[in-house]
Motif scaffolding. Structure first.
Motif, mmCIF file in Angstrom:
data_model
loop_
_atom_site.group_PDB
_atom_site.id
_atom_site.type_symbol
_atom_site.label_atom_id
_atom_site.label_comp_id
_atom_site.label_asym_id
_atom_site.label_seq_id
_atom_site.Cartn_x
_atom_site.Cartn_y
_atom_site.Cartn_z
ATOM 1 N N ASP A 188 -0.240 5.212 10.012
ATOM 2 C CA ASP A 188 -1.409 5.770 9.336
ATOM 3 C C ASP A 188 -2.028 4.762 8.372
ATOM 4 N N LYS A 211 -9.592 0.534 9.533
ATOM 5 C CA LYS A 211 -10.848 1.302 9.506
ATOM 6 C C LYS A 211 -11.694 0.950 8.289
ATOM 7 N N THR A 212 -11.055 0.822 7.120
ATOM 8 C CA THR A 212 -11.824 0.604 5.894
ATOM 9 C C THR A 212 -12.086 -0.862 5.580
ATOM 10 N N GLU A 213 -11.136 -1.741 5.933
ATOM 11 C CA GLU A 213 -11.280 -3.149 5.560
ATOM 12 C C GLU A 213 -11.349 -4.102 6.746
ATOM 13 N N GLY A 228 -8.247 -7.064 6.151
ATOM 14 C CA GLY A 228 -7.561 -6.345 5.088
ATOM 15 C C GLY A 228 -6.052 -6.466 5.181
ATOM 16 N N ARG A 245 0.832 -1.202 0.000
ATOM 17 C CA ARG A 245 0.000 0.000 0.000
ATOM 18 C C ARG A 245 0.871 1.258 0.000
ATOM 19 N N THR A 279 -5.761 3.144 8.548
ATOM 20 C CA THR A 279 -6.659 3.240 7.396
ATOM 21 C C THR A 279 -7.163 1.864 6.966
ATOM 22 N N VAL A 280 -6.270 0.899 6.883
ATOM 23 C CA VAL A 280 -6.665 -0.445 6.466
ATOM 24 C C VAL A 280 -7.654 -1.038 7.462
#
Length: 179
Positions: free
Chosen positions: A136, A143-145, A149, A125, A140-141
């Motif tokens: 960070d 939180k989103t996946e 993820g 990523r 993000t991973v």
């Protein structure tokens, strides 16, 4: 030290794979020029921090599991040969060591992939984005996946690592006997 040398090559490989999917992709050198022009040379080292951060735990887990599994399996095979009454020839010892190394590296790869696959996911990523801190990217991973993820590509990475480690840890003892 090896990560500092290999990281730009790994980043270039990732950029090349991404550029191949585009209609107007300029190939590997075009992808590198574009990345360096837009973000500078340090962008070629994207993902190095997450790789370096997790390299030690990965190595400790791999080598601990590999050593225990190889030692135990070699001992079991030796005891089996003794029970059968077969004499341990140098060739049978070499075979035992090679098989034990193969089994140990399989177990070590499986155990270490729990740390290694998230490391690879974060590194890729960072390479694709060309920036971002590991912390960070991790946030993000998740939180989103979700945590899953971090394990995208688990089977492929595990397969690659197993093949590499089995080849390395099996061929080394055999190569020593040929010297």
């Amino acid at each position: 030290a090896k990560y500092v040398v290999v990281q730009p090559l790994d980043t270039m490989t990732t950029l090349f794979e991404i550029s191949r999917g585009r209609q107007n992709g300029a190939g590997l050198m075009g992808a590198i020029r574009q990345r360096v022009a837009s973000q500078g040379v340090p962008a070629l080292f994207s993902g190095l921090k997450s790789t370096a951060l997790l390299a030690l735990p990965y190595a400790v887990i791999f080598h601990s599991a590999q050593t225990v599994a190889a030692d135990r399996s070699e001992r079991i095979m030796a005891e089996y040969q003794l029970r059968k009454g077969s004499i341990s020839s140098p060739q049978s010892v070499q075979q035992r060591v090679a098989l034990a190394g193969m089994w140990g590296s399989f177990v070590g790869s499986l155990a270490a992939s729990c740390v290694g696959v998230p490391m690879e996911a974060l590194k890729h990523r960072a390479q694709v984005l060309g920036k971002g801190r590991a912390r960070d990217l991790l946030a993000t991973v998740i939180k989103t996946e979700g945590v899953r993820g971090l394990y995208s590509g688990f089977k492929v990475t595990l397969g690659r690592n197993m093949l590499y480690n089995v080849a390395q840890w099996t061929s080394f003892p055999i190569a020593l006997t040929l010297l």
